[in-house]
Design a protein around this motif. Structure first.
Motif, PDB file in Angstrom:
ATOM      1  N   SER A 167      43.015  44.344 -25.527  1.00 13.62           N
ATOM      2  CA  SER A 167      42.623  43.249 -24.632  1.00 13.62           C
ATOM      3  C   SER A 167      41.767  42.198 -25.334  1.00 13.62           C
ATOM      4  O   SER A 167      41.829  41.013 -24.988  1.00 13.62           O
ATOM      5  CB  SER A 167      41.868  43.815 -23.423  1.00 13.62           C
ATOM      6  OG  SER A 167      40.709  44.529 -23.839  1.00 13.62           O
ATOM      7  N   PHE A 168      40.985  42.605 -26.313  1.00 13.06           N
ATOM      8  CA  PHE A 168      40.121  41.653 -27.022  1.00 13.06           C
ATOM      9  C   PHE A 168      40.938  40.566 -27.714  1.00 13.06           C
ATOM     10  O   PHE A 168      40.474  39.442 -27.896  1.00 13.06           O
ATOM     11  CB  PHE A 168      39.259  42.398 -28.045  1.00 13.06           C
ATOM     12  CG  PHE A 168      38.295  41.516 -28.791  1.00 13.06           C
ATOM     13  CD1 PHE A 168      37.105  41.114 -28.212  1.00 13.06           C
ATOM     14  CD2 PHE A 168      38.595  41.073 -30.073  1.00 13.06           C
ATOM     15  CE1 PHE A 168      36.227  40.281 -28.895  1.00 13.06           C
ATOM     16  CE2 PHE A 168      37.715  40.250 -30.767  1.00 13.06           C
ATOM     17  CZ  PHE A 168      36.535  39.855 -30.173  1.00 13.06           C
ATOM     18  N   TYR A 169      42.188  40.901 -28.110  1.00 15.34           N
ATOM     19  CA  TYR A 169      43.035  39.968 -28.854  1.00 15.34           C
ATOM     20  C   TYR A 169      44.158  39.383 -27.991  1.00 15.34           C
ATOM     21  O   TYR A 169      45.103  38.801 -28.522  1.00 15.34           O
ATOM     22  CB  TYR A 169      43.677  40.680 -30.048  1.00 15.34           C
ATOM     23  CG  TYR A 169      42.693  41.184 -31.076  1.00 15.34           C
ATOM     24  CD1 TYR A 169      42.291  40.370 -32.128  1.00 15.34           C
ATOM     25  CD2 TYR A 169      42.167  42.465 -30.990  1.00 15.34           C
ATOM     26  CE1 TYR A 169      41.385  40.825 -33.078  1.00 15.34           C
ATOM     27  CE2 TYR A 169      41.265  42.935 -31.931  1.00 15.34           C
ATOM     28  CZ  TYR A 169      40.877  42.114 -32.975  1.00 15.34           C
ATOM     29  OH  TYR A 169      39.987  42.572 -33.910  1.00 15.34           O
ATOM     30  N   ARG A 170      44.056  39.493 -26.665  1.00 21.73           N
ATOM     31  CA  ARG A 170      45.188  39.125 -25.820  1.00 21.73           C
ATOM     32  C   ARG A 170      45.542  37.636 -25.895  1.00 21.73           C
ATOM     33  O   ARG A 170      46.671  37.243 -25.599  1.00 21.73           O
ATOM     34  CB  ARG A 170      44.909  39.521 -24.371  1.00 21.73           C
ATOM     35  CG  ARG A 170      43.733  38.840 -23.719  1.00 21.73           C
ATOM     36  CD  ARG A 170      43.541  39.315 -22.273  1.00 21.73           C
ATOM     37  NE  ARG A 170      42.347  38.738 -21.640  1.00 21.73           N
ATOM     38  CZ  ARG A 170      41.157  39.279 -21.711  1.00 21.73           C
ATOM     39  NH1 ARG A 170      40.982  40.415 -22.374  1.00 21.73           N
ATOM     40  NH2 ARG A 170      40.112  38.703 -21.120  1.00 21.73           N
ATOM     41  N   ASN A 171      44.587  36.795 -26.282  1.00 21.73           N
ATOM     42  CA  ASN A 171      44.855  35.358 -26.387  1.00 21.73           C
ATOM     43  C   ASN A 171      45.021  34.899 -27.839  1.00 21.73           C
ATOM     44  O   ASN A 171      45.092  33.698 -28.101  1.00 21.73           O
ATOM     45  CB  ASN A 171      43.736  34.560 -25.724  1.00 21.73           C
ATOM     46  CG  ASN A 171      43.635  34.834 -24.230  1.00 21.73           C
ATOM     47  OD1 ASN A 171      44.662  34.930 -23.551  1.00 21.73           O
ATOM     48  ND2 ASN A 171      42.417  34.948 -23.719  1.00 21.73           N
ATOM     49  N   ARG A 172      45.101  35.840 -28.725  1.00 20.21           N
ATOM     50  CA  ARG A 172      45.173  35.492 -30.149  1.00 20.21           C
ATOM     51  C   ARG A 172      46.607  35.454 -30.640  1.00 20.21           C
ATOM     52  O   ARG A 172      47.437  36.267 -30.232  1.00 20.21           O
ATOM     53  CB  ARG A 172      44.388  36.526 -30.970  1.00 20.21           C
ATOM     54  CG  ARG A 172      44.503  36.330 -32.477  1.00 20.21           C
ATOM     55  CD  ARG A 172      43.708  37.367 -33.236  1.00 20.21           C
ATOM     56  NE  ARG A 172      43.975  37.324 -34.662  1.00 20.21           N
ATOM     57  CZ  ARG A 172      43.374  38.085 -35.557  1.00 20.21           C
ATOM     58  NH1 ARG A 172      42.449  38.948 -35.169  1.00 20.21           N
ATOM     59  NH2 ARG A 172      43.669  37.999 -36.836  1.00 20.21           N
TER      60      ARG A 172
END
Length: 372
Positions: free
Chosen positions: A144-149
C-alpha cells in the motif's frame, strides 16, 4: 508431459539406468554368435546410448532453455503470432494476463513479500505481432505504501532460439532482482521477460524485415506502450531499459542505439554487433543496403549521431568469441552515449557465465533508470 518437465527428465534417467544395468546383467546370456544374440547385443547398446543421450539432452535443455515444447523441438511451431484488436471502450487492452505464479523466494507465496510473476500475451498494434511474455512484479508493487508509485521497467531477452521460461528457471532474473532489492543494492524494478523470436521459428535478429515481421517496431513501440497501459511504469526513456544475452544482447544494444527516446539503458551480455545471415534468419534486408548498415552496430557508431543512452557490454578474455569486437565497440562509443563493461577472466557462451554477470548488470541498470 512437457519437454521441460522434471518427470520427463527423471523418466529418461531411470530408463538409462535400468538399461545400463540390464545390459550388464543380460550380456553373458547374449555372448553366443547366433544372429539372435548379436541382434540382442546391438539392441541393448543402442537403447542404452539413446536413453543416455536423451537424458543429457533433456538436462541441457532445462539448463539452457533451447526449446520450450515438443513442437518447438521438432520444428512444428511455425504459426506466426496474430494480433486481435480490442475495443478500448470495453476496457480491453493490448496485454492479456494468462496466469500468475509465485516467485521462488522465501515468503514467495505472498505477492507483497515475494512479488509475483504473470504470464501475459502482448499484442502489437503497429507491428501486428503477438508474443507471450512473463512479467515480474516486485513486492513493493503490491504494498500500500507504493500504491501511487510508478516503477522502472527492463525488458529481458533470451538468445536464439531460447525460451522465456529459461530467464526464470535457468538465469533466475526474478529471484536475483528480489534478493538485490531486499539487500538495498537495486531499486524495485519490473521485468518483462521474453525471447526475441516473436515470429517462430525464424530468427529475425530484431529487424523490421521488408514485407516481413516488424520485430524492431514491436520491441521499440508496441511492447513499451502495451506494458505502460497495463502496469504502473513510467513512459520516458529514463524509465526503460533492456537486457539480453547473445542474440538478445545484440537486440538490446540496437534498441538503445536506434531508439534512445524509448530505452535509456541497455545491457548486452555476450552480445555480437552485426546481424548474421544464415539458414535461421533468411534474407533479412531484401537488398535494402541502408537497413543492413544500420543493423551493424559498429557502422552505426561510426556514421550516426551518438545517442543519449547508456550501454553495458560483457565478455570474457577466454571462452567468448566477442572479446576483441567488444573492445572495438567500446572504443567507438562517443559522448553523449555512455558505455560500461564487465570482463571476466574466463567464461563461455552459456548460462553459468551469464548468471555470474546478471547481479552486477541489474545493479548497473537500476542505477541508470528512474521511477518517475
Amino acid at each position: 508431459m512437457g519437454l521441460t518437465s522434471n518427470k520427463v527428465l527423471a523418466l529418461a534417467v531411470l530408463l538409462a539406468v535400468l538399461l545400463f544395468f540390464g545390459t550388464i546383467w543380460l550380456w553373458p546370456r547374449l555372448a553366443r554368435r547366433s544372429w539372435k544374440a548379436i541382434t540382442g547385443r546391438v539392441g541393448l547398446l543402442l537403447a542404452t546410448q539413446v536413453t543416455i543421450f536423451a537424458s543429457v539432452g533433456l538436462a541441457a535443455n532445462q539448463a539452457f532453455g533451447f526449446y520450450a515444447t515438443w513442437a518447438d523441438l521438432f520444428g512444428q511451431e511455425t504459426t506466426p503470432g496474430i494480433v486481435v484488436d480490442h475495443d478500448p471502450a470495453k476496457g480491453a487492452g493490448p496485454v492479456k494476463v494468462l496466469d500468475t505464479k509465485s516467485v521462488n523466494v522465501p515468503g514467495g507465496g505472498r505477492p507483497a513479500t515475494g512479488g509475483q510473476i504473470q504470464k501475459i500475451e502482448i499484442g502489437g498494434k503497429e507491428s501486428r505481432i503477438g508474443s507471450p511474455a512473463y512479467v515480474y512484479l516486485p513486492p513493493e508493487y503490491f504494498q500500500s505504501f507504493y500504491r501511487n508509485r510508478t516503477f522502472p521497467a527492463a525488458v529481458v531477452l533470451t538468445g536464439y532460439p531460447g525460451t522465456a521460461e529459461a530467464l526464470i528457471k535457468g538465469l533466475h532474473y526474478p529471484q536475483t532482482a528480489h534478493r538485490l532489492s531486499a539487500e538495498g543494492k537495486m531499486q524495485p524494478m519490473i521485468l518483462i521477460m521474453l525471447r526475441p523470436t516473436v515470429a517462430p521459428p525464424r530468427d529475425t535478429e530484431c529487424v523490421d524485415i521488408p514485407d516481413g515481421p516488424q520485430t524492431e517496431t514491436f520491441f521499440a513501440k508496441d511492447l513499451p506502450g502495451a506494458i505502460a497501459q497495463q502496469y504502473r511504469v513510467g513512459t520516458k526513456a529514463r524509465n526503460w531499459g533492456v537486457i539480453g544475452d547473445s542474440t538478445g544482447g545484440y537486440c538490446a544494444l540496437k534498441f538503445a542505439l536506434h531508439h534512445p527516446g524509448q530505452y535509456g539503458a541497455a545491457a548486452g551480455l555476450s552480445a555480437y554487433y552485426k546481424a548474421p545471415i544464415d539458414v535461421t534468419t533468411g534474407d533479412l534486408f531484401h537488398g535494402d543496403e541502408q537497413l543492413e548498415r544500420d543493423a551493424d552496430l559498429m557502422w552505426y557508431l561510426d556514421h550516426r549521431p551518438a545517442p543519449k543512452t547508456s550501454l553495458l557490454v560483457t565478455t570474457s578474455k577466454k571462452g567468448e568469441d566477442n572479446y576483441r569486437d567488444t573492445l572495438k565497440f567500446i572504443d567507438k562509443v562517443k559522448e553523449p552515449t555512455r558505455v560500461s563493461s564487465i570482463t571476466l577472466e574466463s567464461g563461455g557462451h552459456n548460462f553459468n557465465t551469464w548468471r555470474r554477470e546478471i547481479p552486477a548488470t541489474l545493479q548497473w541498470m537500476s542505477g541508470r533508470l528512474d521511477d518517475n
